[in-house]
Design an enzyme around this catalytic site. Structure first.
Site: not given
Ligand code: FME
Ligand code: ZN
Ligand code: ZN
Length: 420
Positions: A106, A74, A140
Site C-alpha cells: 500500500d 505516503d 492519501e
Molecule cells: C476517508 S479519508 C482516509 C482514507 C483512508 N484510506 C486508506 O486507508 C481510509 O481510511 O480509507
Molecule cells: Zn493506499
Molecule cells: Zn492505506
C-alpha cells in the site's frame, strides 16, 4: 531482476509514514527514476512541502484522451517493535522471497511497477499513441485533501484530458487479481450521550452511560446484520455497510485512574462507518438520528467526516464495468493476456484517491497486481513476494500496451483491435 528489486527496495526505504512523511526524499527518488526513463517531470506543491510529482510520456497522438497512473507516496505509521523485520529496511527474506516493508502493498509497489513497466516498454521501443501520465501524490492516507483532491480539481488536471485513471486496489489471497469499480464512502460519526449524574451506588434511569449503551446495542445489531450477510456469502465485503466502534470516552479521571463511585454526566463513542455507493445513505442517516443518537434519549451526534455516495450529477459515484466502458474490457483482456486471472468487479471497502477522479466524471479502476498474497495493508509485517512484484510489472506492461494503443471507434470499440 536484481536492479528492479533494488529500486523497489530503495523506494520502500524512504520513510514516508505519517505524521511526518519525508516527501522530498520520495520526490527526489521518483524524479531520478523519471530522468533515467527520459520522462518529463514536474513537481507541483498545491500545499507547501507536500509535493505531487507528475510525469509524462507523450503519445504519438496527444489529442486523444490520456491515461493517468496514480499512486500515493505516503504510508501509514508503524509500530516497529511489532514487526519481524524493520519496516523501512525492505529486507528480502531469502527463504521465501518476501519483501517486508511498510508500503510494500500500500502502495509503493504499484507506483514503481508503473515505472518498471514503462522501462520495459521503452526498451522494447514501444511508442504510445495516447499520452501516459503518472502522478505520485501525497496524503492519501489522511484523506487526500492536499493531494489528489486538489489535483483532480485543478486546471492542470483539466488540461491533461484524462480518459482513464488507474489507482490502487487490494491484494488477493487467491490466485486471481481484484478489480474495483467504486469504493465505500466514509462517515465518521461521534455520538454523545448526556444524562443525570449521581452516586455510583444508585440505580436510576437516564444516566449518560445507559443512554450510550442503548445506542451501542443498536449499532451492534445493525453491524451483525451486515456481517452476517457477508458470512453467509450473500454479499461481498464492499457491498454492505461497515460500522466499527473506534473509541469510547467517558468517566471522571482521578490520579489513580477513574473515579469509581460517580456516574458521569457525559459519554461519547466514535464509529468508522463505510457506505457502499449502492446503499441508501439517506435511510442510514435517518437510522443514526432516530435510533443511534435520538434526542429523546438526550443524545446528539456529529460527523467528523461525511462523504456523499452521490456525485454532482446526483448519481452514485462509480465507474461502469459494462460495455459502456471500453477500458474495463481492455484491462481484463490485458491481464488475461499476461496470464493473470481476474475475479468479479468489486467495491473497494475503504477509501482511495480514485474517488476524486470519479467525482470529476473520469473512469477510475482500482487495481494492485497482488495475487496469492495475504491482505496486509496497514498491518504489521506488510510484505509482498518478489515474484508477485515482478509478475505485476508484466501485467502493467500488457495493460499499458493495450491502453496506450486504444483508439475508440464509433461503437465504443477499438477499430484497430477489430482488424486484428
Ligand atoms: C476517508 S479519508 C482516509 C482514507 C483512508 N484510506 C486508506 O486507508 C481510509 O481510511 O480509507
Ligand atoms: Zn493506499
Ligand atoms: Zn492505506
Amino acid at each position: 531482476n536484481d536492479s528492479i528489486l533494488s529500486r523497489f527496495q530503495q523506494y520502500l526505504q524512504i520513510d514516508t509514514a505519517h505524521p511526518s512523511p519525508n516527501y522530498h526524499k520520495a520526490a527526489d527518488f521518483i524524479i531520478s527514476q523519471a530522468k533515467s526513463l527520459s520522462l518529463e517531470s514536474r513537481t507541483i506543491e498545491f500545499v507547501k512541502n507536500k509535493p505531487l510529482i507528475l510525469l509524462k510520456w507523450t503519445g504519438k497522438n496527444p489529442d486523444l484522451p490520456s491515461i493517468l497512473l496514480n499512486s500515493h507516496t505516503d504510508v501509514v505509521p508503524v509500530e516497529p517493535h511489532k514487526w519481524s523485520h524493520p519496516p523501512f529496511d525492505a529486507a528480502i527474506d531469502h527463504e521465501n522471497g518476501n519483501i517486508y516493508a511498510r508500503g510494500s502493498q500500500d502502495m509503493k509497489c504499484v507506483g514503481l511497477q508503473y515505472l518498471e513497466a514503462i522501462r520495459k516498454l521503452k526498451d522494447a521501443k514501444f511508442e504510445p499513441l495516447r499520452t501516459i501520465y503518472l502522478s505520485f501524490v501525497p496524503d492519501e492516507e489522511i484523506g487526500g485533501h492536499d493531494g489528489a483532491e486538489k489535483f483532480a480539481n485543478s486546471e492542470i488536471f483539466d488540461e491533461m484530458n484524462v480518459g482513464i485513471v488507474l489507482d490502487e486496489g487490494l491484494a488477493s489471497p487467491e490466485d486471481y487479481y481484484r478489480l474495483f469499480y467504486a469504493e465505500r464512502c466514509p462517515m465518521w460519526l461521534v455520538i454523545k450521550a448526556t444524562g443525570a449524574p449521581g452516586h455510583g451506588a444508585k440505580l436510576y434511569d437516564n444516566t449518560a452511560m445507559e443512554n450510550l449503551l442503548k445506542s451501542i446495542e443498536s449499532v451492534r445489531r445493525f453491524r451483525a446484520s451486515q456481517l452476517d450477510m457477508v458470512k453467509a456469502g450473500l454479499k461481498e465485503e464492499g457491498e454492505v455497510v461497515s460500522v466499527n466502534m473506534v473509541f469510547l470516552k467517558a468517566g471522571t479521571p482521578s490520579p489513580t485512574g477513574f473515579v469509581m463511585n460517580l456516574q458521569p454526566s457525559e459519554a461519547h463513542a466514535g464509529f468508522d462507518i463505510r457506505v457502499p455507493p449502492i446503499a441508501d445513505q439517506a435511510s442510514l442517516e435517518r437510522r443514526i438520528a432516530e435510533e443511534w443518537a435520538p434526542a429523546s434519549r438526550n443524545m446528539t451526534f456529529e460527523y467528523k467526516q461525511k462523504v456523499s455516495v452521490y456525485g454532482a450529477n446526483g448519481k452514485p459515484i462509480l465507474t461502469a464495468y459494462d460495455s459502456s466502458n471500453p477500458w474495463w474490457s481492455l484491462i481484463e483482456e490485458a491481464i488475461v493476456k499476461a496470464k493473470g486471472k481476474i475475479g468479479k468487479p468489486e467495491i473497494f471497502p475503504a477509501s482511495t484517491d480514485a474517488r476524486y477522479f470519479r467525482m470529476k466524471g473520469v473512469p477510475a479502476i482500482g487495481f494492485s497486481p497482488m495475487a496469492n498474497t495475504p491482505i496486509l495493508l496497514h498491518d504489521h509485517n506488510e510484505f509482498l513476494n518478489k515474484e508477485e512484484y515482478l509478475k505485476g510489472i508484466e501485467v502493467y506492461e500488457s495493460i499499458l500496451k493495450s491502453f496506450a494503443s486504444f483508439v475508440e471507434g464509433k461503437n465504443g470499440k477499438d477499430p484497430l483491435r477489430d482488424e486484428l
